[in-house]
Design a protein around this motif. Structure first.
Motif, short mmCIF file in Angstrom:
data_model
loop_
_atom_site.label_atom_id
_atom_site.label_comp_id
_atom_site.label_asym_id
_atom_site.label_seq_id
_atom_site.Cartn_x
_atom_site.Cartn_y
_atom_site.Cartn_z
N GLY A 153 -10.59 34.24 -21.25
CA GLY A 153 -10.39 35.68 -21.42
C GLY A 153 -9.66 36.10 -22.67
O GLY A 153 -9.53 37.29 -22.94
N TYR A 154 -9.20 35.13 -23.48
CA TYR A 154 -8.47 35.46 -24.72
C TYR A 154 -9.49 35.78 -25.82
O TYR A 154 -10.09 34.88 -26.39
N LYS A 155 -9.64 37.06 -26.12
CA LYS A 155 -10.72 37.50 -27.02
C LYS A 155 -10.24 37.90 -28.40
O LYS A 155 -11.02 37.87 -29.36
N PHE A 156 -8.98 38.32 -28.51
CA PHE A 156 -8.50 38.84 -29.80
C PHE A 156 -7.77 37.76 -30.59
O PHE A 156 -7.01 36.98 -30.03
N ILE A 157 -8.01 37.75 -31.90
CA ILE A 157 -7.20 36.95 -32.80
C ILE A 157 -6.61 37.92 -33.82
O ILE A 157 -7.33 38.56 -34.59
N ASN A 158 -5.29 38.07 -33.77
CA ASN A 158 -4.62 39.18 -34.46
C ASN A 158 -3.79 38.70 -35.64
O ASN A 158 -2.93 37.83 -35.50
N LEU A 159 -4.06 39.29 -36.80
CA LEU A 159 -3.26 39.05 -37.99
C LEU A 159 -2.05 39.99 -37.96
O LEU A 159 -2.21 41.20 -37.93
N ASP A 160 -0.86 39.38 -37.96
CA ASP A 160 0.36 40.20 -37.97
C ASP A 160 0.78 40.44 -39.42
O ASP A 160 -0.02 40.27 -40.35
N ASP A 161 2.01 40.84 -39.64
CA ASP A 161 2.51 41.19 -40.97
C ASP A 161 2.26 40.04 -41.97
O ASP A 161 2.21 38.88 -41.60
N ASN A 162 2.11 40.42 -43.24
CA ASN A 162 1.88 39.51 -44.37
C ASN A 162 0.44 39.07 -44.54
O ASN A 162 0.16 38.13 -45.27
N ASP A 171 -18.51 35.70 -35.36
CA ASP A 171 -19.55 34.70 -35.09
C ASP A 171 -19.09 33.66 -34.07
O ASP A 171 -19.92 33.05 -33.39
N LEU A 172 -17.77 33.46 -33.95
CA LEU A 172 -17.23 32.55 -32.94
C LEU A 172 -17.14 33.22 -31.57
O LEU A 172 -16.80 32.57 -30.58
N GLY A 173 -17.41 34.53 -31.52
CA GLY A 173 -17.30 35.27 -30.27
C GLY A 173 -15.98 35.96 -30.10
O GLY A 173 -15.69 36.50 -29.02
N LEU A 174 -15.15 35.98 -31.16
CA LEU A 174 -13.82 36.57 -31.09
C LEU A 174 -13.80 37.97 -31.69
O LEU A 174 -14.62 38.29 -32.57
#
Length: 541
Positions: free
Chosen positions: A74-83, A115-118
């Motif tokens: 169920g982990y769908k998001f990959i989030n870039l934080d600051d920087n 493309d990875l489904g994320l």
């Protein structure tokens, strides 16, 4: 652990008790963009990597999410934080990725991760700079939102560093001009056509067209309503606010047009001229329209609510525009309000975004994690479908947390309906940590479609007993040992049955299944068990 020489509880209390100030303005209806109907699940870069991220690390993390079954869990998001970005905006004034670490650009990285489904998330701050002093989005809301939408971003974390408060003061309005977009001629509405409430009043000024202006719109104390603004057709119009210059200070005005808020900001004025003009694009309906002018800001909480509302509206507008331009299905952006809980965002967050931070930043210290949990647990009535309390990202697998502390941390966040945003290094995650964060039973409790956060039913000897109603007329019961030492716990199920919030059905016999071990017990009333130091057990009744 101490922060600034203070114990964790003292520090948290100081941050989360801003006197009696809290937002009182009405910023509209519930924020409904069709996403985050259950708490978001994903991973974010900050907890482990801080400012040391690049496109290879992010992509390798995305691959690890897929290969280790996290996407399937169920982990769908990959989030870039600051920087993630450069200190320079591009030649068009848009934010851009770090020119070395993200040399191929953010859109390229988004496409590879898709493309990875994320799905991909990104970060900015509701300030002039981010917390790492890079360009941020205050005063650039529509530009940045459109940029993110065009990149295919689907999650947006909006911090609160370097925030500048909206002014409590309103300008002196002498007229409105309304012209259809693309045309030159329109209508002029003199201020004397307004109906005034509160402290708003007409003031004479012979040098102005019409001879008057409106004052007294400051600090939510006055409203000017134009209830007979008539146009010949539906469409987009330029609404120009014509003001008399006064005062060496900034000003703010909200124009509520048929219920939709449009926020005008007025910098302090040079006095080479008597008047100035400020514009926004608004939608008017054929026939009569209602325009109200007022400044709702009475404190910093009002300002914060209004600013987050503005960005939320910009995100919704941007995703619709991009979908229209490309003839594609809309990609709504999950909006994460990272305001730290200072201005009680749980009071207004559901009208501004999809989730809101209830606390300061998390770190992998057990006492601090418990403090964030305790504060958020009290806010159960504010959480629900499409709008979630957020005690910050998960620290499972980080620092020196023990196995039982990791398990309890995850259990508590699942019971709180907190977003499950991992913060560990997924490329080298240990199997016991992976087993915790992929426990399908606990995830199902967190993702239950009823969307009701758990309530603390009882506290005794360092153990919290929480109950969470579920969509299938079942109830999740959590026994959370917050302190060290083994504990014996006895739960009276009748007390849970009788709780008005839980509304559990009374039975002559109850079947309880523990969600970590799979152990099943039957009882007519009492649940009795023992907990190891910092251990948590979760039962479905």
């Amino acid at each position: 652990m101490k922060r600034n020489g203070m114990c964790p509880s003292c520090y948290l209390k100081m941050l989360l008790t801003p006197g009696k100030r809290q937002a009182k303005l009405d910023i509209g209806e519930k924020y409904d963009n069709g996403v985050a109907l259950t708490p978001p699940m994903g991973w974010a870069s900050w907890n482990t990597f801080k400012n040391n991220i690049d496109e290879d690390l992010i992509y390798d993390t995305g691959k690890a999410m897929v290969e280790k079954g996290l996407l399937d869990a169920g982990y769908k998001f990959i989030n870039l934080d600051d920087n993630w970005h450069s200190n320079m905006r591009d030649e068009n004034g848009n934010l851009q990725g770090d020119l070395v670490r993200f040399k191929n650009g953010i859109p390229s990285l988004v496409a590879k991760l898709n493309d990875l489904g994320l799905k991909v998330g990104i970060y900015s701050s509701n300030g002039t700079l981010t917390c790492e002093n890079l360009p941020a989005s205050l005063h650039n809301e529509e530009k940045d939102a459109l940029n993110f939408a065009r990149w295919g971003i689907e999650y947006f974390k909006y911090d609160f560093c370097h925030n500048e408060q909206y002014s409590k003061y309103a300008p002196l309005v002498y007229a409105l001009e309304i012209v259809k977009v693309g045309e030159k001629q329109g209508i002029v509405v003199n201020c004397k056509q307004a109906k005034l409430d509160g402290l708003a009043k007409f003031m004479p000024e012979e040098k102005l067209d019409g001879g008057y202006y409106i004052s007294g719109l400051d600090k939510a104390r006055g409203v000017a309503t134009f209830d007979s603004v008539s146009v010949d057709e539906d469409g987009e119009y330029v609404l120009t606010i014509c003001i008399k210059k006064k005062g060496w200070y900034n000003k703010t005005l909200v124009a509520k047009v048929n219920g939709a808020n449009h926020i005008y900001e007025f910098p302090h004025q040079k006095f080479w001229n008597l008047t100035a003009r400020f514009q926004q694009i608004v939608h008017l309906n054929k026939g009569v329209n209602v325009i109200q002018l007022y400044n709702p800001v009475t404190c910093r909480a009002d300002s914060a609510a209004l600013q987050y509302y503005k960005m939320g509206q910009a995100l919704k507008k941007a995703t619709k525009r991009v979908a229209f331009e490309r003839g594609e299905e809309e990609k709504p952006i999950t909006f994460s309000i990272c305001e730290w809980g200072l201005n009680k965002p749980y009071k207004w967050g559901a009208k501004a975004g999809n989730l809101w931070r209830t606390t300061p930043d998390i770190n992998p210290n057990w006492k601090w994690i418990v403090m964030l949990y305790k504060h958020t647990a009290k806010l159960y009535e504010y959480s629900g479908v499409g709008g979630w309390n957020d005690p910050d990202m998960l620290e499972v697998g980080n620092g020196k947390l023990t196995y039982d502390q990791n398990k309890s941390h995850f259990s508590a966040w699942c019971m709180l309906n907190a977003p499950l945003i991992l913060g560990n290094d997924l490329r080298s995650v240990k199997q016991d940590v992976l087993d915790i964060v992929t426990n399908k039973n606990l995830i199902a409790i967190n993702q239950d479609p009823l969307g009701k956060q758990a309530k603390v039913i009882k506290r005794s000897g360092g153990v919290d007993i929480l109950a969470k109603p579920l969509a299938d007329n079942k109830t999740a019961i959590c026994l959370f040992n917050k302190r060290g030492g083994n504990k014996k716990v006895s739960v009276d199920l009748q007390k849970i049955v009788n709780d008005e919030y839980v509304k559990m059905n009374h039975k002559n016999q109850y079947t309880l299944t523990e969600q970590w071990s799979g152990e099943t017990i039957k009882t007519d009333r009492k649940l009795s068990t023992s907990l190891n130091s910092y251990e948590t057990k979760v039962y479905i009744v």
